[in-house]
Design a protein around this motif. Structure first.
Motif: not given
Length: 327
Positions: A260-262, A293-296, A298-307, A316-327
């Motif tokens: 979607t747009p976001a 998956s990321g959510w953009r 309105r401020s322009g930041w994208t919040l992303r979560a994944g594994l 390699a490592q069994d699993v990695t969980l991560f959160l990120s903020l991108v702009r």
């Protein structure tokens, strides 16, 4: 001193964001890259690059990433023995600058902590629900923050909680159009030592890599993609020096789709050859798959979560969980 490293990096990241990322900052190009690499400390202590940088011409991009990587396994292969029962938490900042139409520069630094973590119970419950094997989980009799390797020539042991800075990664790339909606990138990455807390955090070598990449640039298209092929030249470090391989090829592929747009979804497959001459799978070649998956906003930041999962089990490592903020 080590206790203050994560706070200092967090403060630096906030300062960078407030100073450079005002409204109207240039949007990144259309590539789907995630700033990730194999979190196995026998790999990450060296100079394996993050995925390629991506930003609009004369634009800024800041990635703030928090991740937790959990591994619990043991190997005996001839004279080699490895016990790994630990969770690594990393807070990373990566700042990218577009220097005109053709040049990109990026610097990245992280703080990492090693301790018992919080994912062991979650992973065992997950395996139990889906009828999956727990492998070595719960059977090693270790304290939850131990990494031990030894063979006939080398002994490496870490059995304590640890906080430290990771190596500094510096990228410089030149890019040129490859049609109306894509571009080529020729880049180099330099890894510089920053810490003497443990060779499992920083192997204390200067490493360099060169790579060639192609990526999409059309921000109006729902599909984004990227591909890269490169080689890492390793310097003289203190982590398993008798088994070190000097030249390590690597490759990455990324795909993204704008739902979607976001909202968007992305996948990134990364492979590297063995960094060591070893019969232990965890010290050989590895392939990891990152899904997010990321959510953009309105401020322009994208919040992303994944594994991130190991495609080749036990490499390699069994699993990695991560959160990120991108702009």
């Amino acid at each position: 001193m080590a206790e203050r490293v994560p706070r200092a990096l967090a403060a630096a990241g906030l300062a960078v964001a407030l100073q450079w990322l005002a409204p109207g900052a240039a949007r990144a190009a259309g590539a789907a890259w995630l700033p990730y690499r194999d979190a196995n400390p026998f790999v990450a202590a060296g100079g394996l690059p993050l995925a390629p940088p991506s930003v609009a011409a004369d634009g800024w991009r800041v990635d703030l990433v928090a991740s937790a990587s959990n591994t619990e396994l043991a190997f005996d292969r001839g004279s080699e023995h490895l016990l790994y029962d630990a969770e690594l938490h990393e807070g990373r900042i990566a700042v990218t600058r577009g220097l005109g139409e053709h040049w990109l520069a990026r610097v990245s630094l992280a703080a990492v902590s090693l301790d018992d973590g919080f994912l062991d119970g979650f992973l065992q419950d997950w395996h139990r629900v889906f009828g999956l094997s727990n492998g070595d989980r719960g059977q090693l009799g270790s304290d939850g923050h131990v990494i031990d390797y030894h063979d006939a020539d080398t002994s490496l042991h870490l059995d304590r909680r640890l906080r430290a800075a990771t190596p500094l990664l510096v990228d410089l790339a030149w890019r040129a159009p490859a049609g109306a909606a894509s571009e080529w990138m020729l880049g180099a990455t330099l890894k510089l030592p920053t810490s003497r807390a443990s060779v499992l955090i920083d192997d204390r070598a200067v490493d360099a890599s060169v790579w060639l990449a192609a990526q999409s640039t059309a921000t109006q298209s729902p599909l984004s993609w990227g591909a890269r092929l490169g080689a890492l030249r390793r310097g003289d470090g203190d982590l398993l020096p008798a088994r070190r391989k000097r030249l390590v090829p690597f490759a990455d592929v990324a795909l993204g789709w704008q739902l979607t747009p976001a909202w968007d979804a992305s996948a990134q497959l990364q492979w590297h050859a063995a960094l060591y001459d070893s019969r232990i799978p965890y010290l050989r070649d590895a392939t990891t798959l990152a899904l997010s998956s990321g959510w953009r906003m309105r401020s322009g930041w994208t919040l992303r979560a994944g594994l991130v999962e190991d495609v080749q089990a036990l490499h390699a490592q069994d699993v990695t969980l991560f959160l990120s903020l991108v702009r």
